[in-house]
Design an enzyme around this catalytic site. Structure first.
Site, mmCIF file in Angstrom:
data_model
loop_
_atom_site.group_PDB
_atom_site.id
_atom_site.type_symbol
_atom_site.label_atom_id
_atom_site.label_comp_id
_atom_site.label_asym_id
_atom_site.label_seq_id
_atom_site.Cartn_x
_atom_site.Cartn_y
_atom_site.Cartn_z
ATOM 1 N N GLY A 66 2.099 22.865 -4.893
ATOM 2 C CA GLY A 66 2.493 22.913 -6.301
ATOM 3 C C GLY A 66 1.513 22.074 -7.108
ATOM 4 O O GLY A 66 1.527 20.851 -7.033
ATOM 5 N N ASN A 98 15.088 27.300 -6.942
ATOM 6 C CA ASN A 98 14.278 26.288 -6.259
ATOM 7 C C ASN A 98 14.603 26.179 -4.775
ATOM 8 O O ASN A 98 13.745 25.838 -3.968
ATOM 9 C CB ASN A 98 14.380 24.941 -6.982
ATOM 10 C CG ASN A 98 13.501 24.920 -8.210
ATOM 11 O OD1 ASN A 98 12.701 25.834 -8.412
ATOM 12 N ND2 ASN A 98 13.652 23.903 -9.041
ATOM 13 N N HIS A 149 19.960 11.543 -8.359
ATOM 14 C CA HIS A 149 18.916 11.537 -9.391
ATOM 15 C C HIS A 149 19.407 12.355 -10.592
ATOM 16 O O HIS A 149 18.928 13.448 -10.864
ATOM 17 C CB HIS A 149 17.622 12.115 -8.816
ATOM 18 C CG HIS A 149 16.500 12.130 -9.817
ATOM 19 N ND1 HIS A 149 16.110 11.014 -10.515
ATOM 20 C CD2 HIS A 149 15.697 13.137 -10.259
ATOM 21 C CE1 HIS A 149 15.119 11.333 -11.326
ATOM 22 N NE2 HIS A 149 14.862 12.615 -11.188
HETATM 23 C C1 LAC Z 1 12.654 13.158 -14.398
HETATM 24 C C2 LAC Z 1 12.351 14.364 -13.561
HETATM 25 C C3 LAC Z 1 10.912 14.406 -13.191
HETATM 26 O O1 LAC Z 1 13.561 12.400 -14.039
HETATM 27 O O2 LAC Z 1 13.168 14.432 -12.439
HETATM 28 O O3 LAC Z 1 11.963 12.944 -15.406
#
Ligand code: LAC
Length: 307
Positions: free
Chosen positions: A7, A96, A176
């Site tokens: 990528g 994805n 995240h």
């Molecule tokens: C962010 C993406 C890159 O947190 O996951 O900006």
């Protein structure tokens, strides 16, 4: 050391450029599915190396021909679609997930022994997909998010207090996304607790900002972040490459740690030349345990759509 990056979008090429220009890795491969894209990026990076008079690093680009990655020590997967306005999170998850599947099958054909660093979003689900699809050992699949989230937290503290960021030690774990657990009680400045320097109200404000700063970057610059994500991946590569034995936060598979299994999530880990050496299990208080559980439940709920 041979590092292949799949990528050549903004994150992948920033990572390649940093690794090349810093002289940390001497053989870098960049692959992209768009004809000529990786080759063009590599020409640009190689020209930087001429300016820097670095003759020891070779950077090669290639369109979809995975043979070139043979015997890579580390493979970074930075391929993936970005969410458009008309897409749901689950649509992105499915798209994805297929990209992780096809990319990994190619990588495993030519370089099954590599350590993989995953950077595709939604991160914790993609790390899980990579592990369940490849069935390789959990120590060899590391998801990059914690290094980035910690960097954002540290930067905000450093700006607020006007203190050198290298003095600041922090801990951000969990998923995240907005559920991430930012842990001020594990945040110190040269060993001194953060609460010594900052009022709770300001700490809370920084926590709120860390969670939304990814979106803020998109709103301001029109693009999702890539400089810090690219460098964050590079730091993980460097730590593995030089067997630095660093503690970082990364998304890895839990196997009973923190009381959960069959889920990938951000936790502090000891990283060495073989990847994940061990997970550091923190003694979370009851409120933190609740928030961690909430992250796990949300990730598992999404993992169902990967099948
Ligand atoms: C962010 C993406 C890159 O947190 O996951 O900006």
């Amino acid at each position: 050391m041979k590092v292949s990056i799949i990528g050549a979008g903004n994150v992948g090429s920033t990572c390649a450029n940093y690794l090349a220009c810093s002289g940390k890795v001497n053989h870098i491969i960049l692959i992209d599915k768009t004809e000529g894209h990786a080759e063009g990026k590599c020409m640009d990076i190689n020209q930087s190396l001429s300016i820097l008079k670095n003759n020891n690093t070779k950077v090669e680009g290639c369109t979809s021909n995975y043979k070139i990655i043979k015997n890579s020590d580390i493979i970074v997967i930075a391929a993936g679609a970005r969410r458009t306005a008309e897409m749901t999170r689950n649509d992105l998850l499915k798209i994805n997930s297929k990209i992780i599947e096809s990319t990994l099958s190619e990588c495993l054909k030519y370089s099954p022994q590599s350590i993989f660093i995953i950077a595709t979003n939604p991160l914790d689900n993609m790390v899980y997909k990579a592990l369940s699809f490849s069935k390789i050992s959990r120590n060899k699949i590391i998801g990059m998010a914690g290094v980035l989230d910690n960097a954002r937290y540290i930067t905000l503290i450093s700006e607020k207090l006007n203190i050198n960021p290298s003095n600041i030690n922090s801990l951000v774990i969990g998923s995240h996304n907005d559920n991430m657990l930012i842990l001020p009680r594990f945040t110190t400045i040269e060993g001194i607790p953060l609460s010594y320097f900052m009022k709770q109200k300001d700490i809370d404000d920084i926590i709120k900002q860390v969670k939304t700063i990814g979106k803020k970057i998109i709103n301001l610059s029109g693009r999702s972040a890539y400089y810090a994500p690219g460098v964050a991946i590079a730091k993980i590569v460097e730590s593995i490459n030089y067997n630095k034995k660093t503690i970082i936060t990364a998304s890895v598979m839990l196997n009973g740690e923190y009381g959960f299994k069959d889920c990938c999530i951000g936790v502090p880990i000891l990283l060495d030349k073989n990847g994940l050496n061990k997970i550091v299990e923190l003694d979370l208080n009851s409120e933190e345990k609740q928030s961690f559980k909430k992250c796990i439940e949300a990730i598992k709920e999404q993992n169902i759509h990967l099948k």
